[in-house]
Design a protein around this motif. Structure first.
Motif, mmCIF file in Angstrom:
data_model
loop_
_atom_site.group_PDB
_atom_site.id
_atom_site.type_symbol
_atom_site.label_atom_id
_atom_site.label_comp_id
_atom_site.label_asym_id
_atom_site.label_seq_id
_atom_site.Cartn_x
_atom_site.Cartn_y
_atom_site.Cartn_z
ATOM 1 N N LEU A 33 0.828 -1.203 0.000
ATOM 2 C CA LEU A 33 0.000 0.000 0.000
ATOM 3 C C LEU A 33 0.869 1.262 0.000
ATOM 4 O O LEU A 33 0.525 2.256 -0.645
ATOM 5 C CB LEU A 33 -0.937 0.006 1.216
ATOM 6 N N ALA A 34 1.989 1.218 0.703
ATOM 7 C CA ALA A 34 2.901 2.368 0.701
ATOM 8 C C ALA A 34 3.409 2.623 -0.714
ATOM 9 O O ALA A 34 3.434 3.773 -1.185
ATOM 10 C CB ALA A 34 4.062 2.114 1.659
ATOM 11 N N ASP A 35 3.777 1.563 -1.410
ATOM 12 C CA ASP A 35 4.235 1.716 -2.797
ATOM 13 C C ASP A 35 3.118 2.262 -3.680
ATOM 14 O O ASP A 35 3.348 3.123 -4.526
ATOM 15 C CB ASP A 35 4.707 0.365 -3.354
ATOM 16 N N LEU A 36 1.896 1.747 -3.461
ATOM 17 C CA LEU A 36 0.756 2.205 -4.251
ATOM 18 C C LEU A 36 0.528 3.703 -4.045
ATOM 19 O O LEU A 36 0.295 4.454 -4.994
ATOM 20 C CB LEU A 36 -0.498 1.413 -3.852
ATOM 21 N N MET A 37 0.607 4.150 -2.789
ATOM 22 C CA MET A 37 0.392 5.564 -2.512
ATOM 23 C C MET A 37 1.503 6.423 -3.117
ATOM 24 O O MET A 37 1.257 7.548 -3.542
ATOM 25 C CB MET A 37 0.285 5.803 -1.000
ATOM 26 N N ARG A 38 2.717 5.872 -3.168
ATOM 27 C CA ARG A 38 3.804 6.619 -3.809
ATOM 28 C C ARG A 38 3.525 6.799 -5.287
ATOM 29 O O ARG A 38 3.799 7.859 -5.845
ATOM 30 C CB ARG A 38 5.145 5.926 -3.580
ATOM 31 N N THR A 39 2.935 5.772 -5.917
ATOM 32 C CA THR A 39 2.610 5.934 -7.334
ATOM 33 C C THR A 39 1.493 6.956 -7.519
ATOM 34 O O THR A 39 1.353 7.518 -8.595
ATOM 35 C CB THR A 39 2.195 4.598 -8.008
ATOM 36 N N HIS A 40 0.707 7.197 -6.464
ATOM 37 C CA HIS A 40 -0.327 8.237 -6.499
ATOM 38 C C HIS A 40 0.218 9.574 -6.002
ATOM 39 O O HIS A 40 -0.552 10.503 -5.800
ATOM 40 C CB HIS A 40 -1.537 7.830 -5.639
ATOM 41 N N HIS A 41 1.514 9.637 -5.763
ATOM 42 C CA HIS A 41 2.164 10.863 -5.279
ATOM 43 C C HIS A 41 1.548 11.349 -3.981
ATOM 44 O O HIS A 41 1.391 12.551 -3.763
ATOM 45 C CB HIS A 41 2.108 11.969 -6.353
ATOM 46 N N ASN A 42 1.149 10.408 -3.135
ATOM 47 C CA ASN A 42 0.608 10.780 -1.829
ATOM 48 C C ASN A 42 1.624 10.384 -0.763
ATOM 49 O O ASN A 42 1.527 9.326 -0.130
ATOM 50 C CB ASN A 42 -0.752 10.120 -1.590
ATOM 51 N N ALA A 43 2.618 11.245 -0.579
ATOM 52 C CA ALA A 43 3.712 10.934 0.343
ATOM 53 C C ALA A 43 3.241 10.791 1.794
ATOM 54 O O ALA A 43 3.726 9.897 2.495
ATOM 55 C CB ALA A 43 4.810 11.989 0.223
ATOM 56 N N PRO A 44 2.320 11.633 2.288
ATOM 57 C CA PRO A 44 1.914 11.481 3.700
ATOM 58 C C PRO A 44 1.255 10.127 3.988
ATOM 59 O O PRO A 44 1.555 9.500 5.012
ATOM 60 C CB PRO A 44 0.921 12.627 3.916
#
Ligand code: ZN
Length: 173
Positions: A33-44
């Motif tokens: 999920l952390a990787d997925l959020m990084r692909t969405h540019h959602n760092a927080p």
């Protein structure tokens, strides 16, 4: 399908064998999920999932140290479910447009399952050392629920149509 323990653990080692899969699964899913959020540019939100991956990894490693034999294989593994329930979809097939809100709801659902899993053991007829382990896990998993819900409270629930792609591939008018 529920993955409640089929028998109550009589030793901390048996408890560790039952709980290990749950924590290993959580650590793995949070890293994804952390990787997925990084692909969405959602760092927080990626940082939150990184933190939870770390915490679940600590649980996993602690339980690993209490196992008597090799780590349990996939048999009896505790798999994450989507909030709609286990029948809807495999985790790997989750929508590629899944928003941070959906990722957090997935996490909330599975953290609540983890709380229920350990609560079930904590109130069962188990030795006191197993109960103490289970209660410690209940407290930690409740804290994870709290962290996830704190974030959810900051995000608006996506309205209908969140998953409509304005420029879908392969559409012929
Ligand atoms: Zn957790």
């Amino acid at each position: 399908m529920s993955r409640e323990p089929v028998h109550l653990p009589r030793t901390v080692a048996e408890f560790a064998a039952q709980a290990y899969a749950l924590e290993a699964e959580a650590a793995e899913r949070y890293a994804e999920l952390a990787d997925l959020m990084r692909t969405h540019h959602n760092a927080p939100v990626a940082a939150l999932f990184d933190k939870l991956a770390h915490l679940e990894g600590l649980h996993r490693d602690k339980l690993r140290g209490r196992l008597m034999g090799p780590a349990p294989g996939d048999a009896g593994a505790f798999r994450w479910q989507t909030p709609e329930g286990p029948e809807t979809t495999d985790y790997a097939d989750l929508h590629y447009l899944m928003t941070p809100w959906h990722a957090l709801k997935l996490a909330e659902h599975n953290e609540q399952r983890a709380v229920a899993f350990f609560e079930h053991l904590a109130v069962a007829d188990v030795p006191e050392d197993v109960r103490a382990e289970a209660l410690e896990m209940v407290a930690d998993e409740r804290e994870h629920v709290r962290l996830v819900q704190e974030w959810l409270a900051k995000l608006p629930e996506p309205g209908p149509g969140w998953d409509e792609d304005p420029d879908p591939p392969n559409v012929v008018d």
